[in-house]
Design an enzyme around this catalytic site. Structure first.
Site, PDB file in Angstrom:
ATOM      1  N   VAL A   1       0.821  -1.210   0.000  1.00 43.78           N
ATOM      2  CA  VAL A   1       0.000   0.000   0.000  1.00 43.78           C
ATOM      3  C   VAL A   1       0.853   1.258   0.000  1.00 43.78           C
ATOM      4  CG1 VAL A   1      -1.722   1.327   1.299  1.00 43.78           C
ATOM      5  CG2 VAL A   1      -1.919  -1.177   1.152  1.00 43.78           C
TER       6      VAL A   1
ATOM      7  N   THR B   1      -2.756  -3.990   9.392  1.00 43.23           N
ATOM      8  CA  THR B   1      -3.737  -4.158  10.466  1.00 43.23           C
ATOM      9  C   THR B   1      -4.299  -5.572  10.365  1.00 43.23           C
ATOM     10  OG1 THR B   1      -5.320  -3.019   9.005  1.00 43.23           O
ATOM     11  CG2 THR B   1      -4.403  -1.751  10.829  1.00 43.23           C
TER      12      THR B   1
ATOM     13  N   CYS C   1      -6.871  -8.665   3.195  1.00 42.93           N
ATOM     14  CA  CYS C   1      -8.063  -7.825   3.089  1.00 42.93           C
ATOM     15  C   CYS C   1      -9.342  -8.624   3.304  1.00 42.93           C
ATOM     16  CB  CYS C   1      -8.109  -7.124   1.727  1.00 42.93           C
ATOM     17  SG  CYS C   1      -6.894  -5.797   1.550  1.00 42.93           S
TER      18      CYS C   1
END
Length: 435
Positions: free
Chosen positions: A22, A90, A265
């Protein structure tokens, strides 16, 4: 964006925290227009990037050599930044609960070194409320600044699709949100200056956080439906791929395919919303059931191998199984939450002799996760079961062209999980199975 705003952009400095799938593409895009500093805690990664080597395989050598992006593992370097974008992992822990340790650490570090007037923008996926309830207090405490007057925050969820060379950071529509209207305007100006795609203003930070979770939860649910149907039609002895081929001729049919759901994800984000829902005493039954179905697909694949062993009157310990593709999805090198690893470990636990190949995944990364080494594809010569779990294009091409020369004239089960091979060209003696 106006010409005046474009000129002003050269006087701003942007920092990006986290140089993975990212953060790195984002940092490179901002470096085309701004003085940009890319920070990562991993010195090895930073050193590799300085040598124009991207360990994720997402960015080519030429782009890294040509960029003005400043790479560093010294967090204090970000003290000159007007904007700092935080794009750290995360994940979830062993109990499927949100692991916010990376984003908490990043918030504390940035807070200690951000300058007065800076705007901190989070791109990491979190549950609704996390930016303001978890990250903001850490920034304020570490800096001694007051939000709204000394600094501000925003949230703009990442939409990077690893391995996708068409839908990139610069071409994917961007959701933005800000602590107040003034912050939102500045964040909009920032992203509009580097993107070739629309920028969408969310009404609040929580709305932007929720939108990201919903995007991936929707895919998880739709894939879960396909996975449930694949299990059902397997019991009914109906070719599910044939069912999908004719069903999608209806103009409004949603084309999703069954498969293993891993990665950082779709296989993770729904748990963030599930946890937040349970915090307010709401049980999100639909989300939980979708996760249960998708998690069950590893056992479904194992069951098919067990069925084949029973048919051949073989023990698991007698089987030689070769797995092709171990990344979390095709055409990427990422092993995070890769369900192929679960398949391999389960097969080994049941006693099978398992080998694996993957042309994209780092052999060292695979060895660190499994304790095993990759073997050449020529090992297929000895396999009783061949499982194409992750159909990287290079694997599909090789199998379509050479499988008949790699397998001996003996009973072999070929599991083509996503039904990507040319079935008409497969050797007749193979037992073929797909979802």
């Amino acid at each position: 964006m106006s010409d005046k705003a474009v000129v002003r952009s050269y006087y701003s400095t942007v920092g990006v925290v986290g140089l993975g799938y990212v953060g790195l593409p984002a940092a490179l895009a901002f470096a085309e227009k701004y003085h940009t500093i890319g920070y990562d805690i991993d010195k090895g990664k930073v050193d590799a990037l300085k040598m124009a080597i991207d360990l994720t395989g997402e960015v080519d050598e030429r782009e890294l050599k040509d960029t003005t992006l400043q790479f560093t593992n010294q967090i204090e370097t970000l003290s000159v930044c007007d904007y700092i974008i935080i794009a750290v992992p995360t994940p979830i822990d062993e109990d499927k609960k949100p692991d916010l340790s990376y984003i908490k650490t990043a918030s504390k570090q940035v807070g200690k070194h951000m300058k007065r007037g800076a705007i901190i923008i989070y791109e990491s996926t979190v549950y609704p409320g996390a930016t303001e309830e978890v990250c903001l207090p850490l920034l304020a405490s570490a800096s001694g600044f007051e939000v709204g007057s000394d600094f501000s925050i925003g949230y703009s969820p990442e939409r990077i699709n690893p391995g996708d060379k068409e839908n990139t950071f610069k071409t994917i529509g961007k959701i933005i949100s800000g602590y107040n209207l003034e912050t939102l305007d500045k964040i909009e100006q920032l992203y509009c200056s580097v993107l070739d795609a629309p920028v969408y203003r969310a009404s609040t930070i929580k709305v932007a956080e929720a939108a990201k979770i919903v995007e991936n939860a929707q895919r998880d649910i739709n894939i879960a439906f396909m996975n449930e149907l694949s299990q059902l039609f397997d019991q009914l002895n109906i070719n599910f791929q044939d069912v999908l081929a004719v069903a999608k001729t209806k103009w409004n049919f949603l084309t999703f395919k069954p498969g293993l759901v891993g990665g950082h994800c779709i296989g993770v984000d729904p748990y963030y919303l599930i946890t937040k829902a349970e915090d307010v005493n709401y049980s999100p039954t639909f989300l939980k059931e979708a996760r249960r179905i998708n998690e069950s697909m590893v056992d479904f694949v194992i069951k098919r191998v067990q069925t084949y062993a029973d048919q051949q009157q073989r023990e698991f310990s007698d089987l030689k199984v070769h797995v092709l593709g171990v990344a979390f999805k095709e055409n990427v090198a990422d092993l995070r939450n890769a369900k192929a690893i679960e398949v391999i470990k389960t097969l080994k636990r049941l006693g099978a002799n398992v080998t694996a190949s993957d042309p994209l995944v780092s052999p060292l990364a695979y060895q660190e996760v499994t304790g095993d080494r990759f073997v050449p594809v020529s090992t297929l010569l000895d396999a009783d079961v061949i499982i194409l779990l992750v159909p990287h294009q290079s694997l599909v091409t090789a199998l379509n062209q050479q499988l008949s020369t790699w397998v001996q004239d003996k009973p072999v089960l070929l599991i083509d999980l996503k039904a990507v091979l040319n079935q008409l060209e497969l050797p007749n003696h193979l037992s073929y199975w797909c979802l």
